[in-house]
Scaffold this active site. Sequence first.
Site, PDB file in Angstrom:
ATOM      1  N   LYS A   5     -10.405  -9.151   5.640  1.00 34.06           N
ATOM      2  CA  LYS A   5      -9.541  -9.432   6.817  1.00 34.06           C
ATOM      3  C   LYS A   5     -10.121  -8.685   8.020  1.00 34.06           C
ATOM      4  CE  LYS A   5      -4.580  -8.850   8.111  1.00 34.06           C
ATOM      5  NZ  LYS A   5      -4.343  -7.498   8.636  1.00 34.06           N
ATOM      6  N   ASP A  11      -7.787  -4.855   8.779  1.00 36.13           N
ATOM      7  CA  ASP A  11      -7.369  -3.630   8.091  1.00 36.13           C
ATOM      8  C   ASP A  11      -7.235  -3.818   6.581  1.00 36.13           C
ATOM      9  OD1 ASP A  11      -5.165  -5.249   8.127  1.00 36.13           O
ATOM     10  OD2 ASP A  11      -3.781  -3.779   8.976  1.00 36.13           O
ATOM     11  N   GLU A  18       0.817  -1.214   0.000  1.00 31.69           N
ATOM     12  CA  GLU A  18       0.000   0.000   0.000  1.00 31.69           C
ATOM     13  C   GLU A  18       0.849   1.260   0.000  1.00 31.69           C
ATOM     14  OE1 GLU A  18      -3.602  -1.825   2.757  1.00 31.69           O
ATOM     15  OE2 GLU A  18      -1.755  -1.161   3.686  1.00 31.69           O
ATOM     16  N   LYS A  36       3.727   6.899   2.938  1.00 27.92           N
ATOM     17  CA  LYS A  36       4.347   5.690   3.476  1.00 27.92           C
ATOM     18  C   LYS A  36       4.117   4.549   2.504  1.00 27.92           C
ATOM     19  CE  LYS A  36       2.570   3.218   7.040  1.00 27.92           C
ATOM     20  NZ  LYS A  36       2.261   2.917   8.453  1.00 27.92           N
ATOM     21  N   GLY A  49      -6.228  -5.383  13.940  1.00 25.53           N
ATOM     22  CA  GLY A  49      -5.803  -6.331  12.900  1.00 25.53           C
ATOM     23  C   GLY A  49      -6.724  -6.448  11.687  1.00 25.53           C
ATOM     24  N   ARG A  81       3.657   4.517  15.929  1.00 27.72           N
ATOM     25  CA  ARG A  81       2.549   5.438  15.639  1.00 27.72           C
ATOM     26  C   ARG A  81       1.196   4.750  15.780  1.00 27.72           C
ATOM     27  NH1 ARG A  81      -0.651   3.102  11.724  1.00 27.72           N
ATOM     28  NH2 ARG A  81      -0.544   3.994   9.654  1.00 27.72           N
ATOM     29  N   ALA A 131       4.426  -8.556  16.521  1.00 26.62           N
ATOM     30  CA  ALA A 131       5.321  -7.393  16.472  1.00 26.62           C
ATOM     31  C   ALA A 131       4.734  -6.128  17.095  1.00 26.62           C
ATOM     32  CB  ALA A 131       5.708  -7.129  15.016  1.00 26.62           C
ATOM     33  N   GLN A 132       3.424  -5.912  16.950  1.00 29.35           N
ATOM     34  CA  GLN A 132       2.851  -4.652  17.447  1.00 29.35           C
ATOM     35  C   GLN A 132       2.574  -4.673  18.951  1.00 29.35           C
ATOM     36  OE1 GLN A 132       2.552  -2.364  14.885  1.00 29.35           O
ATOM     37  NE2 GLN A 132       3.166  -4.033  13.529  1.00 29.35           N
ATOM     38  N   SER A 151      -9.683   0.476  13.934  1.00 28.46           N
ATOM     39  CA  SER A 151      -8.428   1.044  13.416  1.00 28.46           C
ATOM     40  C   SER A 151      -7.980   0.344  12.126  1.00 28.46           C
ATOM     41  CB  SER A 151      -7.351   0.877  14.492  1.00 28.46           C
ATOM     42  OG  SER A 151      -6.073   1.032  13.946  1.00 28.46           O
ATOM     43  N   VAL A 152      -7.659   1.152  11.120  1.00 29.33           N
ATOM     44  CA  VAL A 152      -7.029   0.580   9.921  1.00 29.33           C
ATOM     45  C   VAL A 152      -5.678   1.233   9.655  1.00 29.33           C
ATOM     46  CG1 VAL A 152      -9.167  -0.207   8.803  1.00 29.33           C
ATOM     47  CG2 VAL A 152      -8.359   2.121   8.376  1.00 29.33           C
TER      48      VAL A 152
END
Length: 349
Positions: free
Chosen positions: A241, A237, A66, A79, A235, A122, A149-150, A302-303
């Site tokens: 999914k 996002d 993306e 990004k 998750g 972030r 990881a997050q 959250s995405v």
Amino acid sequence: MTNPNPSDKALVPFVSVDNMMRLVHHIGVEDMLRGLASEIESDFKRWEQFDKTPRVASHSDVGVIELMPTSDGEAYGFKYVNGHPKNTSEGLQTVTAFGLLADVYTGYPTLLTEMTLLTALRTAATSAMVAKHLAPKGAKTMAMIGNGAQSEFQTLAMKAILGLQNVRLYDIDPAATAKAARNLEGLGVNVIMCKSAEESMEGAEIITTCTADKQCATILSDNMIGAGVHINAIGGDCPGKTELAEAILHRADIFVEFPPQTRVEGEIQQLAEDHPVTELWQVISGTAKGRVSDKQITLFDSVGFAIEDFSALRYVQAQVKDTPFFQELDMLADPDDPRDLFGMLKRAT
Ligand code: NAD
């Protein structure tokens, strides 16, 4: 090859992964999470000044790549980020990223940086900043489902910004839970390792889902969610999914970053196009209500939106200034006579 014009070269600061790690330790993880949250919150308050577009996604059977651009009219940022849930089994990261800032007036880049660590920071800072507005007041315990990881970043941000005291970890892979517990040791959060998602939610006022699976999964089913909790759903996002049972969405008040992106990528892809949602920037700038009762279930769907990355890029740009935590990259062809690009090439023979 000789440098035809060594003194006036337009060089671009570059923050490598090594330098990002040095910067984070120099600032301190929790201070950096607070700094990022405050930068993101100020940018949400001036939401209307930004160019906004859903991110540009290139999907494959195994993942997504993306691009996430935005601009406030003075600076432009984007990004590059991927999401490949199968990568972990091949010893690779699910999410990696890098990003760039540029000056809108000249179009010249002003910063290039790694953003894999920065995305984790972030995303966690955004979760905690949002939880500050939506979670029950005085929340002390979080269920953390998905310990990849997050997860440590999510936990520490909730500690730094909300004063979280306990985290209840659960992952289908016990090795991931053991890793997160080890990493969080000595960092001031009481860690409880759980054997099921249900167990992780005992006494939790905040429930974070942060799993990676390229399917519509049911990490949380309807009967697991009691009144009054805040769900921080990270998750889900991508199209196809998601993490939550649809029934939960009908009982919750749903808060989103940018509806045109979240309707395609978030938990609300399961709902009708016109299902009501609240835009977070309005809550943060005081024009819409956040949590209004103890019984309410609040859901941050959250995405990850480009403005959060823009805020993070600008934060890093300000922080690395006058430090040794960057290199200068020769990535701009900048001949003395701007029309003599070929001459510059010819003289470099
Ligand atoms: P990761 O692969 O490192 O970790 C994911 C963890 O989820 C793994 O440990 C895995 O075992 C666990 N898991 C998978 N299915 C599970 C289940 N049914 N129950 C419990 N645990 C389960 O990934 P990560 O980098 O931590 O990212 C996690 C998710 O967050 C990804 O889906 C990613 O796309 C998403 N993400 C979202 C944002 C955002 O802004 N919303 C930002 C970054 C990452």
